[in-house]
Write a protein that holds these residues in place. Structure first.
Motif, PDB file in Angstrom:
ATOM      1  N   ALA A 188      -5.366   1.289  11.655  1.00 48.32           N
ATOM      2  CA  ALA A 188      -4.541   0.733  12.585  1.00 48.32           C
ATOM      3  C   ALA A 188      -4.615  -1.024  12.488  1.00 48.32           C
ATOM      4  CB  ALA A 188      -5.118   0.767  13.969  1.00 48.32           C
ATOM      5  N   ASN A 189      -5.743  -1.700  11.744  1.00 46.88           N
ATOM      6  CA  ASN A 189      -6.125  -2.957  11.138  1.00 46.88           C
ATOM      7  C   ASN A 189      -5.808  -2.837   9.611  1.00 46.88           C
ATOM      8  OD1 ASN A 189      -7.111  -4.141  13.463  1.00 46.88           O
ATOM      9  ND2 ASN A 189      -8.917  -2.800  13.149  1.00 46.88           N
ATOM     10  N   THR A 190      -4.917  -2.033   9.471  1.00 49.37           N
ATOM     11  CA  THR A 190      -4.602  -2.434   7.975  1.00 49.37           C
ATOM     12  C   THR A 190      -2.781  -2.946   8.324  1.00 49.37           C
ATOM     13  OG1 THR A 190      -5.142  -0.869   7.179  1.00 49.37           O
ATOM     14  CG2 THR A 190      -3.223  -1.458   5.921  1.00 49.37           C
ATOM     15  N   SER A 191      -3.315  -5.072   7.165  1.00 52.33           N
ATOM     16  CA  SER A 191      -1.636  -5.317   7.577  1.00 52.33           C
ATOM     17  C   SER A 191      -0.910  -5.666   6.127  1.00 52.33           C
ATOM     18  CB  SER A 191      -2.000  -6.882   7.594  1.00 52.33           C
ATOM     19  OG  SER A 191      -2.942  -7.511   6.316  1.00 52.33           O
ATOM     20  N   SER A 192      -1.610  -4.363   5.319  1.00 54.13           N
ATOM     21  CA  SER A 192      -0.478  -3.991   3.504  1.00 54.13           C
ATOM     22  C   SER A 192       0.405  -3.845   4.368  1.00 54.13           C
ATOM     23  CB  SER A 192      -1.749  -3.132   3.470  1.00 54.13           C
ATOM     24  OG  SER A 192      -1.952  -3.124   3.212  1.00 54.13           O
ATOM     25  N   LYS A 193       2.114  -3.773   3.707  1.00 60.17           N
ATOM     26  CA  LYS A 193       3.225  -3.487   3.782  1.00 60.17           C
ATOM     27  C   LYS A 193       3.140  -1.637   3.482  1.00 60.17           C
ATOM     28  CE  LYS A 193       7.607  -3.836   2.814  1.00 60.17           C
ATOM     29  NZ  LYS A 193       9.325  -5.051   2.133  1.00 60.17           N
ATOM     30  N   THR A 194       2.938  -0.772   4.129  1.00 57.28           N
ATOM     31  CA  THR A 194       2.624   0.603   3.390  1.00 57.28           C
ATOM     32  C   THR A 194       4.118   1.485   3.508  1.00 57.28           C
ATOM     33  OG1 THR A 194       0.710   0.202   5.229  1.00 57.28           O
ATOM     34  CG2 THR A 194       1.168   2.510   4.340  1.00 57.28           C
ATOM     35  N   LEU A 195       4.302   2.630   2.655  1.00 57.60           N
ATOM     36  CA  LEU A 195       4.576   3.681   2.140  1.00 57.60           C
ATOM     37  C   LEU A 195       3.651   4.851   2.083  1.00 57.60           C
ATOM     38  CD1 LEU A 195       6.923   2.594  -0.046  1.00 57.60           C
ATOM     39  CD2 LEU A 195       7.672   2.943   1.812  1.00 57.60           C
ATOM     40  N   ILE A 196       4.158   6.023   3.475  1.00 60.49           N
ATOM     41  CA  ILE A 196       3.416   6.814   3.201  1.00 60.49           C
ATOM     42  C   ILE A 196       3.563   8.446   3.211  1.00 60.49           C
ATOM     43  CG2 ILE A 196       2.110   8.479   4.962  1.00 60.49           C
ATOM     44  CD1 ILE A 196       2.054   5.942   6.813  1.00 60.49           C
TER      45      ILE A 196
ATOM     46  N   LEU B  13       0.908  -1.291   0.138  1.00 59.89           N
ATOM     47  CA  LEU B  13      -0.052   0.283  -0.281  1.00 59.89           C
ATOM     48  C   LEU B  13       1.024   1.369  -0.031  1.00 59.89           C
ATOM     49  CD1 LEU B  13      -3.047   1.214   0.270  1.00 59.89           C
ATOM     50  CD2 LEU B  13      -2.262   0.992   2.339  1.00 59.89           C
ATOM     51  N   ILE B  14       0.577   2.210  -0.952  1.00 64.95           N
ATOM     52  CA  ILE B  14       1.830   3.259  -1.268  1.00 64.95           C
ATOM     53  C   ILE B  14       1.009   4.604  -1.153  1.00 64.95           C
ATOM     54  CG2 ILE B  14       3.168   4.929  -2.148  1.00 64.95           C
ATOM     55  CD1 ILE B  14       2.505   1.137  -3.519  1.00 64.95           C
ATOM     56  N   LEU B  15       0.656   5.652   0.344  1.00 63.64           N
ATOM     57  CA  LEU B  15      -0.584   6.521   0.599  1.00 63.64           C
ATOM     58  C   LEU B  15       0.310   7.836   0.556  1.00 63.64           C
ATOM     59  CD1 LEU B  15      -1.988   5.233   4.126  1.00 63.64           C
ATOM     60  CD2 LEU B  15      -2.653   4.630   1.594  1.00 63.64           C
ATOM     61  N   LEU B  16      -0.014   8.825  -0.225  1.00 65.30           N
ATOM     62  CA  LEU B  16      -0.182  10.047  -0.652  1.00 65.30           C
ATOM     63  C   LEU B  16      -1.086  11.183   0.044  1.00 65.30           C
ATOM     64  CD1 LEU B  16       0.370   9.493  -4.682  1.00 65.30           C
ATOM     65  CD2 LEU B  16       2.053   9.198  -2.890  1.00 65.30           C
ATOM     66  N   SER B  17      -0.456  11.611   1.141  1.00 61.32           N
ATOM     67  CA  SER B  17      -1.552  12.712   2.412  1.00 61.32           C
ATOM     68  C   SER B  17      -3.351  11.948   2.279  1.00 61.32           C
ATOM     69  CB  SER B  17      -1.599  14.082   1.095  1.00 61.32           C
ATOM     70  OG  SER B  17      -0.117  14.326   1.274  1.00 61.32           O
TER      71      SER B  17
ATOM     72  N   PHE C 166      11.359  10.658  -7.600  1.00 59.79           N
ATOM     73  CA  PHE C 166      11.470   9.976  -5.896  1.00 59.79           C
ATOM     74  C   PHE C 166      11.205   8.861  -4.895  1.00 59.79           C
ATOM     75  CE2 PHE C 166      11.082   9.965  -1.117  1.00 59.79           C
ATOM     76  CZ  PHE C 166      12.498   9.512  -0.661  1.00 59.79           C
ATOM     77  N   ILE C 167       9.253   9.214  -5.291  1.00 56.75           N
ATOM     78  CA  ILE C 167       8.672   8.317  -4.881  1.00 56.75           C
ATOM     79  C   ILE C 167       9.106   7.596  -5.289  1.00 56.75           C
ATOM     80  CG2 ILE C 167       6.180   7.915  -4.563  1.00 56.75           C
ATOM     81  CD1 ILE C 167       5.979  11.013  -3.469  1.00 56.75           C
ATOM     82  N   SER C 168       8.322   6.582  -7.002  1.00 59.04           N
ATOM     83  CA  SER C 168       8.827   6.016  -7.663  1.00 59.04           C
ATOM     84  C   SER C 168       9.953   4.903  -6.809  1.00 59.04           C
ATOM     85  CB  SER C 168       8.346   5.934  -8.661  1.00 59.04           C
ATOM     86  OG  SER C 168       7.622   6.673  -9.087  1.00 59.04           O
ATOM     87  N   GLY C 169      11.325   5.268  -7.308  1.00 61.15           N
ATOM     88  CA  GLY C 169      12.278   5.090  -5.877  1.00 61.15           C
ATOM     89  C   GLY C 169      12.217   4.414  -4.899  1.00 61.15           C
ATOM     90  N   VAL C 170      11.221   5.095  -4.235  1.00 61.18           N
ATOM     91  CA  VAL C 170      11.354   4.359  -3.009  1.00 61.18           C
ATOM     92  C   VAL C 170      10.586   3.380  -3.190  1.00 61.18           C
ATOM     93  CG1 VAL C 170      10.171   4.620  -0.807  1.00 61.18           C
ATOM     94  CG2 VAL C 170      12.122   6.489  -1.174  1.00 61.18           C
ATOM     95  N   ILE C 171       9.716   3.256  -3.809  1.00 66.80           N
ATOM     96  CA  ILE C 171       8.466   2.211  -3.913  1.00 66.80           C
ATOM     97  C   ILE C 171       9.518   1.428  -4.654  1.00 66.80           C
ATOM     98  CG2 ILE C 171       7.022   0.852  -5.032  1.00 66.80           C
ATOM     99  CD1 ILE C 171       5.327   4.086  -5.434  1.00 66.80           C
ATOM    100  N   GLY C 172      10.288   1.627  -5.531  1.00 64.66           N
ATOM    101  CA  GLY C 172      11.504   0.169  -5.973  1.00 64.66           C
ATOM    102  C   GLY C 172      12.546  -0.326  -4.984  1.00 64.66           C
ATOM    103  N   SER C 173      12.489   0.301  -4.084  1.00 62.26           N
ATOM    104  CA  SER C 173      13.738  -0.249  -3.340  1.00 62.26           C
ATOM    105  C   SER C 173      13.234  -1.010  -1.622  1.00 62.26           C
ATOM    106  CB  SER C 173      14.908   0.947  -3.236  1.00 62.26           C
ATOM    107  OG  SER C 173      14.428   2.667  -2.134  1.00 62.26           O
ATOM    108  N   GLU C 174      12.434   0.510  -1.159  1.00 66.79           N
ATOM    109  CA  GLU C 174      11.993  -0.537  -0.590  1.00 66.79           C
ATOM    110  C   GLU C 174      10.662  -1.496  -0.030  1.00 66.79           C
ATOM    111  OE1 GLU C 174      12.970   1.225   2.811  1.00 66.79           O
ATOM    112  OE2 GLU C 174      14.226   2.407   1.725  1.00 66.79           O
TER     113      GLU C 174
END
Length: 242
Positions: free
Chosen positions: A179-187, A112-116, A229-237
């Motif tokens: 709080a109950n989200t189990s997705s691997k999340t980048l914010i 999961l990737i959340l933007l604001s 930058f966001i796309s790079g973090v998604i790829g690496s993290e």
């Protein structure tokens, strides 16, 4: 650009969408925020997510996807889920901006990737709360047609269906859902965001266990400045394997 007709709970919807890099395995669904459409998300990310199949949609009521009845966020999630099934796609990565982040969270993707993202309800100023209370009273006695007199400049020109939808979604508190989200999340968040303030992002990050939080320069549409930058973090993290 294409469109898909689907049916959810006996209601029909036509979803306008576009798939970029359709032959790739890595798959990401990208959802826009309130008042926007798929084009703004394409502008930010299409050239940077080159290793992903990218699915961009106009959610019902936005862009070229019509809407003839008010919805809430759970409705949008159900419609999006049915749409993905209809086009035979199962993205393990879902990115959402603002309102789209709430929809993305409800879809419970692996990544999961959340933007604001919206979903943390803050206290409204007294005059705003008074205006809402007066409108609700008038609606009960049959004068709801005068809703435009009570709408802020942010909803000027909005159809009554979209105004009713906005009222349905604007005060949804997603704290328990986060709080109950189990997705691997980048914010990712705009440090100068006034629509969804930075403190809301920090709250969501605390609620979603194991999430990573990246404050970046800019306002509510900060991602237009930081797509690479966001796309790079998604790829690496997160990794690039669906």
């Amino acid at each position: 650009m294409a469109s898909k007709n689907i049916q959810v709970a006996r209601h029909s919807y036509t979803i306008n969408y576009e798939i970029i890099n359709p032959n790739l395995e890595n798959c990401m669904l990208i959802l826009h925020g309130w008042g926007a459409n798929k084009e703004i998300m394409k502008k930010a990310f299409a050239s940077h997510l080159s290793k992903f199949k990218q699915i961009y949609v106009d959610l019902p009521g936005f862009g070229s996807s019509p809407l003839d009845r008010p919805l809430d966020t759970k409705d949008y999630a159900a419609i999006t889920k049915e749409f993905l099934q209809a086009i035979n796609q199962s993205p393990d990565f879902i990115m959402g901006h603002s309102f789209g982040g709430k929809v993305a969270t409800l879809l419970e993707p692996k990544n999961l990737i959340l933007l604001s993202t919206a979903g943390i309800v803050t206290q409204k100023p007294f005059l705003v709360r008074l205006k809402i209370a007066i409108f609700k009273m008038l609606k009960k006695i049959g004068f709801g047609k005068f809703y435009s007199l009570f709408a802020t400049k942010d909803v000027a020109g909005m159809s009554k269906i979209m105004y009713e939808t906005l009222k349905n979604v604007v005060d949804e508190d997603f704290r328990d859902i986060f709080a109950n989200t189990s997705s691997k999340t980048l914010i990712f968040w705009g440090e100068g965001d006034r629509a969804t303030p930075l403190r809301s992002g920090k709250t969501i990050s605390r609620l979603i266990k194991g999430s990573q939080f990246f404050p970046l320069s800019g306002d509510h549409f900060f991602f237009l400045l930081h797509g690479k930058f966001i796309s790079g973090v998604i790829g690496s993290e997160v990794g690039e394997t669906c």
